[in-house]
Design a protein around this motif. Structure first.
Motif, PDB file in Angstrom:
ATOM      1  N   ARG A 117      78.396  31.990  29.885  1.00 31.88           N
ATOM      2  CA  ARG A 117      78.919  30.654  29.613  1.00 31.88           C
ATOM      3  C   ARG A 117      78.594  30.257  28.180  1.00 31.88           C
ATOM      4  NH1 ARG A 117      76.720  29.368  35.236  1.00 31.88           N
ATOM      5  NH2 ARG A 117      74.788  29.657  34.153  1.00 31.88           N
ATOM      6  N   GLY A 118      79.555  29.676  27.504  1.00 32.22           N
ATOM      7  CA  GLY A 118      79.322  29.170  26.153  1.00 32.22           C
ATOM      8  C   GLY A 118      78.464  27.923  26.198  1.00 32.22           C
ATOM      9  N   GLY A 119      77.854  27.592  25.082  1.00 32.40           N
ATOM     10  CA  GLY A 119      76.962  26.448  25.082  1.00 32.40           C
ATOM     11  C   GLY A 119      77.138  25.563  23.877  1.00 32.40           C
ATOM     12  N   LYS A 120      76.229  24.623  23.757  1.00 32.72           N
ATOM     13  CA  LYS A 120      76.209  23.687  22.646  1.00 32.72           C
ATOM     14  C   LYS A 120      74.926  23.915  21.871  1.00 32.72           C
ATOM     15  CE  LYS A 120      78.687  20.230  25.298  1.00 32.72           C
ATOM     16  NZ  LYS A 120      78.653  18.897  25.877  1.00 32.72           N
ATOM     17  N   PHE A 121      74.909  23.403  20.638  1.00 32.50           N
ATOM     18  CA  PHE A 121      73.668  23.515  19.877  1.00 32.50           C
ATOM     19  C   PHE A 121      73.400  22.251  19.089  1.00 32.50           C
ATOM     20  CE2 PHE A 121      76.986  25.273  17.169  1.00 32.50           C
ATOM     21  CZ  PHE A 121      76.696  24.787  15.902  1.00 32.50           C
ATOM     22  N   GLY A 122      72.116  21.872  19.086  1.00 29.70           N
ATOM     23  CA  GLY A 122      71.669  20.757  18.262  1.00 29.70           C
ATOM     24  C   GLY A 122      71.524  21.254  16.833  1.00 29.70           C
ATOM     25  N   TRP A 173      73.415  31.004  18.706  1.00 26.07           N
ATOM     26  CA  TRP A 173      73.755  32.142  19.551  1.00 26.07           C
ATOM     27  C   TRP A 173      74.562  31.707  20.751  1.00 26.07           C
ATOM     28  CZ3 TRP A 173      73.291  33.950  24.496  1.00 26.07           C
ATOM     29  CH2 TRP A 173      73.639  35.294  24.672  1.00 26.07           C
ATOM     30  N   LEU A 174      74.161  30.632  21.384  1.00 24.47           N
ATOM     31  CA  LEU A 174      74.828  30.223  22.625  1.00 24.47           C
ATOM     32  C   LEU A 174      76.287  29.876  22.419  1.00 24.47           C
ATOM     33  CD1 LEU A 174      72.018  28.174  24.362  1.00 24.47           C
ATOM     34  CD2 LEU A 174      72.937  30.373  25.059  1.00 24.47           C
ATOM     35  N   GLU A 175      76.658  29.441  21.231  1.00 23.17           N
ATOM     36  CA  GLU A 175      78.061  29.135  20.940  1.00 23.17           C
ATOM     37  C   GLU A 175      78.917  30.392  21.078  1.00 23.17           C
ATOM     38  OE1 GLU A 175      81.220  26.600  19.788  1.00 23.17           O
ATOM     39  OE2 GLU A 175      79.225  26.204  20.517  1.00 23.17           O
ATOM     40  N   LYS A 176      78.304  31.559  20.922  1.00 25.31           N
ATOM     41  CA  LYS A 176      79.038  32.817  20.981  1.00 25.31           C
ATOM     42  C   LYS A 176      79.049  33.418  22.385  1.00 25.31           C
ATOM     43  CE  LYS A 176      77.481  33.663  16.336  1.00 25.31           C
ATOM     44  NZ  LYS A 176      76.121  33.655  15.873  1.00 25.31           N
ATOM     45  N   CYS A 177      78.506  32.727  23.371  1.00 26.87           N
ATOM     46  CA  CYS A 177      78.339  33.282  24.712  1.00 26.87           C
ATOM     47  C   CYS A 177      79.630  33.478  25.477  1.00 26.87           C
ATOM     48  CB  CYS A 177      77.435  32.392  25.557  1.00 26.87           C
ATOM     49  SG  CYS A 177      75.717  32.551  25.154  1.00 26.87           S
ATOM     50  N   SER A 178      80.707  32.914  25.035  1.00 29.98           N
ATOM     51  CA  SER A 178      81.918  32.963  25.847  1.00 29.98           C
ATOM     52  C   SER A 178      82.615  34.321  25.805  1.00 29.98           C
ATOM     53  CB  SER A 178      82.885  31.875  25.406  1.00 29.98           C
ATOM     54  OG  SER A 178      83.231  32.046  24.056  1.00 29.98           O
ATOM     55  N   VAL A 179      82.151  35.227  24.963  1.00 31.78           N
ATOM     56  CA  VAL A 179      82.753  36.550  24.917  1.00 31.78           C
ATOM     57  C   VAL A 179      82.164  37.424  26.015  1.00 31.78           C
ATOM     58  CG1 VAL A 179      83.224  36.418  22.450  1.00 31.78           C
ATOM     59  CG2 VAL A 179      81.080  37.400  23.232  1.00 31.78           C
ATOM     60  N   ASP A 191      72.534  26.420  28.639  1.00 37.32           N
ATOM     61  CA  ASP A 191      73.727  26.267  27.812  1.00 37.32           C
ATOM     62  C   ASP A 191      73.495  25.345  26.619  1.00 37.32           C
ATOM     63  OD1 ASP A 191      73.521  23.898  29.165  1.00 37.32           O
ATOM     64  OD2 ASP A 191      75.546  23.896  29.948  1.00 37.32           O
ATOM     65  N   TRP A 192      72.242  25.123  26.268  1.00 34.86           N
ATOM     66  CA  TRP A 192      71.910  24.278  25.116  1.00 34.86           C
ATOM     67  C   TRP A 192      70.879  24.978  24.246  1.00 34.86           C
ATOM     68  CZ3 TRP A 192      72.316  20.039  22.120  1.00 34.86           C
ATOM     69  CH2 TRP A 192      73.263  19.087  22.483  1.00 34.86           C
ATOM     70  N   GLU A 193      71.218  25.210  23.011  1.00 30.24           N
ATOM     71  CA  GLU A 193      70.270  25.708  22.015  1.00 30.24           C
ATOM     72  C   GLU A 193      69.859  24.481  21.195  1.00 30.24           C
ATOM     73  OE1 GLU A 193      70.082  29.296  18.725  1.00 30.24           O
ATOM     74  OE2 GLU A 193      71.941  28.905  19.805  1.00 30.24           O
TER      75      GLU A 193
END
Length: 124
Positions: free
Chosen positions: A83-88, A67-73, A56-58
């Motif tokens: 699961r949606g994630g966070k990104f650095g 990309w991971l921020e868009k995972c909640s769809v 869950d971390w890019e």
């Protein structure tokens, strides 16, 4: 942006602030004067890492290519919710408006471990 700020501000404030936030973020990345600054793994690999390992971390992304921020769809093919994630990101002060978590190297890994996170994806 909508997910991060809509609940904290009235609709008028949100609508007034968005163009400024977008413009500021675009200027920051334009100042880098690069094109294609990053290689990325295919979305199928992101899905696999998220589904199998809860990744869950890019580590290194931007509001324009995360990309991971868009995972909640929901995925249309198999109807599984990722699961949606966070990104650095490079610019934590402006990218935070769009979900960025700031410089990955400044991440508090002990706090993430307490929250149950532990899988990080870094592009080649």
């Amino acid at each position: 942006f909508d997910r991060n700020l809509r609940t904290e501000q009235s609709t008028n404030q949100f609508d007034d602030f968005f163009p400024c936030a977008l413009f500021t973020t675009l200027l920051r990345y334009d100042a880098l004067e690069g094109a294609g600054l990053q290689s990325a793994i295919p979305s199928s690999v992101f899905r696999l890492l998220n589904k199998m390992y809860g990744c869950d971390w890019e580590c290194f992304a931007s509001p324009f290519n995360c990309w991971l921020e868009k995972c909640s769809v929901e995925e249309a093919e198999n109807q599984e919710t990722l699961r949606g994630g966070k990104f650095g990101c490079a610019f934590g002060d402006t990218d935070a408006w769009f979900g960025g978590s700031g410089n990955f190297y400044g991440t508090d890994f002990l706090q993430l471990a307490r929250e149950g996170s532990g899988c990080f994806q870094a592009n080649p």
